[in-house]
Design an enzyme around this catalytic site. Structure first.
Site, PDB file in Angstrom:
ATOM      1  N   PHE A 279      -3.129  37.414  34.632  1.00 11.98           N
ATOM      2  CA  PHE A 279      -2.103  36.365  34.663  1.00 11.98           C
ATOM      3  C   PHE A 279      -2.184  35.459  33.441  1.00 11.98           C
ATOM      4  CE2 PHE A 279      -3.212  37.656  38.909  1.00 11.98           C
ATOM      5  CZ  PHE A 279      -1.972  37.919  39.481  1.00 11.98           C
ATOM      6  N   GLY A 280      -1.029  34.948  33.035  1.00 15.20           N
ATOM      7  CA  GLY A 280      -1.007  33.916  32.008  1.00 15.20           C
ATOM      8  C   GLY A 280      -1.327  32.572  32.643  1.00 15.20           C
ATOM      9  N   GLY A 281      -1.529  31.573  31.815  1.00 15.81           N
ATOM     10  CA  GLY A 281      -1.684  30.208  32.312  1.00 15.81           C
ATOM     11  C   GLY A 281      -3.003  29.880  32.978  1.00 15.81           C
TER      12      GLY A 281
ATOM     13  N   MET B 175     -11.746  38.711  26.095  1.00 15.68           N
ATOM     14  CA  MET B 175     -10.962  38.007  27.120  1.00 15.68           C
ATOM     15  C   MET B 175     -11.647  36.682  27.453  1.00 15.68           C
ATOM     16  SD  MET B 175      -8.341  39.873  27.764  1.00 15.68           S
ATOM     17  CE  MET B 175      -7.701  38.728  28.976  1.00 15.68           C
TER      18      MET B 175
ATOM     19  N   ASP C 110      -8.211  36.150  23.852  1.00 15.68           N
ATOM     20  CA  ASP C 110      -7.023  36.220  24.709  1.00 15.68           C
ATOM     21  C   ASP C 110      -7.268  35.510  26.041  1.00 15.68           C
ATOM     22  OD1 ASP C 110      -4.691  36.992  26.008  1.00 15.68           O
ATOM     23  OD2 ASP C 110      -5.200  39.123  26.120  1.00 15.68           O
ATOM     24  N   GLY C 111      -6.489  34.446  26.277  1.00 24.36           N
ATOM     25  CA  GLY C 111      -6.515  33.788  27.575  1.00 24.36           C
ATOM     26  C   GLY C 111      -6.835  32.313  27.503  1.00 24.36           C
ATOM     27  N   GLY C 112      -5.855  31.502  27.905  1.00 23.98           N
ATOM     28  CA  GLY C 112      -6.093  30.059  28.007  1.00 23.98           C
ATOM     29  C   GLY C 112      -6.234  29.344  26.681  1.00 23.98           C
TER      30      GLY C 112
ATOM     31  N   HIS D 240      -1.877  45.577  24.782  1.00 25.20           N
ATOM     32  CA  HIS D 240      -3.089  45.363  25.575  1.00 25.20           C
ATOM     33  C   HIS D 240      -2.920  46.082  26.912  1.00 25.20           C
ATOM     34  CE1 HIS D 240      -5.759  42.100  27.725  1.00 25.20           C
ATOM     35  NE2 HIS D 240      -6.309  43.304  27.751  1.00 25.20           N
TER      36      HIS D 240
ATOM     37  N   HIS E 100       1.976  40.363  21.027  1.00 22.40           N
ATOM     38  CA  HIS E 100       1.004  40.816  22.035  1.00 22.40           C
ATOM     39  C   HIS E 100       1.752  41.215  23.314  1.00 22.40           C
ATOM     40  CE1 HIS E 100      -3.115  40.918  23.710  1.00 22.40           C
ATOM     41  NE2 HIS E 100      -2.567  40.473  24.833  1.00 22.40           N
TER      42      HIS E 100
ATOM     43  N   MET F 132       0.270  45.825  32.586  1.00 26.22           N
ATOM     44  CA  MET F 132      -0.561  45.727  33.800  1.00 26.22           C
ATOM     45  C   MET F 132      -0.020  46.680  34.866  1.00 26.22           C
ATOM     46  SD  MET F 132      -1.005  41.615  34.062  1.00 26.22           S
ATOM     47  CE  MET F 132      -1.290  40.614  32.588  1.00 26.22           C
TER      48      MET F 132
ATOM     49  N   ASP G 271       1.318  42.650  27.075  1.00 29.36           N
ATOM     50  CA  ASP G 271       0.375  42.864  28.171  1.00 29.36           C
ATOM     51  C   ASP G 271       0.935  43.871  29.158  1.00 29.36           C
ATOM     52  OD1 ASP G 271      -1.830  41.009  27.614  1.00 29.36           O
ATOM     53  OD2 ASP G 271      -0.291  39.455  27.792  1.00 29.36           O
TER      54      ASP G 271
ATOM     55  N   MET H 233      -3.944  47.091  30.388  1.00 26.12           N
ATOM     56  CA  MET H 233      -4.786  46.772  31.546  1.00 26.12           C
ATOM     57  C   MET H 233      -4.401  47.760  32.634  1.00 26.12           C
ATOM     58  SD  MET H 233      -4.448  42.665  31.114  1.00 26.12           S
ATOM     59  CE  MET H 233      -3.058  42.853  29.999  1.00 26.12           C
TER      60      MET H 233
ATOM     61  N   SER I 263       1.761  36.165  23.224  1.00 23.82           N
ATOM     62  CA  SER I 263       1.871  37.061  24.378  1.00 23.82           C
ATOM     63  C   SER I 263       3.245  36.884  25.022  1.00 23.82           C
ATOM     64  CB  SER I 263       0.787  36.751  25.403  1.00 23.82           C
ATOM     65  OG  SER I 263       1.116  37.379  26.633  1.00 23.82           O
TER      66      SER I 263
HETATM   67  C1  DX5 Z   1      -3.968  37.947  30.589  1.00 25.33           C
HETATM   68  C2  DX5 Z   1      -3.307  38.408  29.329  1.00 25.33           C
HETATM   69  C3  DX5 Z   1      -3.073  37.364  28.308  1.00 25.33           C
HETATM   70  C4  DX5 Z   1      -2.233  36.203  28.750  1.00 25.33           C
HETATM   71  C5  DX5 Z   1      -2.389  35.048  27.805  1.00 25.33           C
HETATM   72  O1  DX5 Z   1      -4.284  39.056  31.354  1.00 25.33           O
HETATM   73  O2  DX5 Z   1      -4.069  39.423  28.721  1.00 25.33           O
HETATM   74  O3  DX5 Z   1      -2.527  37.947  27.127  1.00 25.33           O
HETATM   75  O4  DX5 Z   1      -0.886  36.533  28.815  1.00 25.33           O
HETATM   76  O5  DX5 Z   1      -1.615  34.031  28.302  1.00 25.33           O
HETATM   77  P1  DX5 Z   1      -2.091  32.496  28.258  1.00 25.33           P
HETATM   78  O6  DX5 Z   1      -2.080  32.126  26.817  1.00 25.33           O
HETATM   79  O7  DX5 Z   1      -1.048  31.829  29.059  1.00 25.33           O
HETATM   80  O8  DX5 Z   1      -3.444  32.455  28.867  1.00 25.33           O
HETATM   81 ZN    ZN Z   2      -3.475  40.227  26.715  1.00 29.45          ZN
END
Ligand code: DX5
Ligand code: ZN
Length: 219
Positions: free
Chosen positions: A144-146, A138, A176-178, A67, A34, A38, A36, A69, A9
């Site tokens: 958000f990332g992280g 998800m 996707d996520g964490g 992706h 990937h 938003m 994102d 959103m 991502s």
């Molecule tokens: C969150 C995104 C993810 C995110 C993943 O809304 O869809 O793609 O960037 O990032 P990490 O790996 O940091 O959770």
């Molecule tokens: Zn994503």
């Protein structure tokens, strides 16, 4: 069982030099990119739009795993298709006619993904499973990332895997996520085909992209 694909991502990349970040990901043997998107409305954050994706297209031949959103999503599908997306993933909550949105994405000859938030039921995707290429599960609330991985979603992955195999479908499962080096293994064991990762790939091991991609792939 096909080998695991990694879709880094770029949400965790340096947005001031996305072109070279994407080239670095290709050199580091990523399988997809990937992206994102938003809108500050469907999710509480704003990232990039189709113009940026169009400009990034010339930096790599890797597929763009986009992706979305954003809501309502329908009026933007054309823009993202023409910008050079390869997979367009939407959330069922972002359209009032999911089958029609799927048809629209297909009309541009793009692969279709449907994304399920942690609290979104599998029932949203089962009726259209044979029409789509990808289910994006998800494992955090999008925005958000992280964030911390929500383990409960693995039940959904397992049920999906069964359903896909039982019906001999080619639909891929992406998570996707964490995702980190520990939970990558349990996600793979649950049946995912593609791992998305931002923080782990860009921040672990001093940002050694190739090492981090390899470590995730071989969990
Ligand atoms: C969150 C995104 C993810 C995110 C993943 O809304 O869809 O793609 O960037 O990032 P990490 O790996 O940091 O959770
Ligand atoms: Zn994503």
């Amino acid at each position: 069982m096909s080998s695991i694909k990694i879709s880094p991502s770029i949400l965790s990349a340096d947005f001031s030099k996305l072109g070279s970040e994407i080239q670095d990901l290709e050199k580091a043997k990523a399988d997809l990119i990937h992206i994102d998107v938003m809108d500050g409305h469907f999710v509480p954050n704003i990232t990039i739009g189709p113009e940026v994706i169009k400009k990034l297209r010339k930096y790599t031949s890797l597929p763009f795993d986009v992706h979305l959103m954003i809501s309502p999503v329908d009026n933007f599908i054309k823009n993202f298709a023409e910008a050079g997306s390869d997979i367009i993933t939407i959330h069922p909550e972002a359209t009032n006619d999911l089958k029609n949105s799927i048809k629209k994405i297909k009309s541009f000859k793009k692969k279709v993904g449907i994304s399920l938030n942690p609290e979104t039921s599998l029932d949203k995707v089962l009726p259209v499973l044979n029409l789509i290429d990808l289910v994006l599960v998800m494992s955090v609330n999008p925005g958000f990332g992280g964030q911390k991985f929500i383990k409960d979603v693995l039940e959904k992955v397992k049920k999906l895997r069964n359903e896909i195999d039982k019906n001999k479908l080619n639909t891929q499962i992406e998570i996707d996520g964490g995702i980190n080096f520990e939970n990558a293994k349990i996600a793979i064991d649950a049946g995912v085909d593609i791992l998305v990762s931002g923080t782990t790939i860009f921040k672990e091991n001093g940002g050694n992209l190739e090492k981090n991609i390899q470590l995730l792939r071989t969990r």
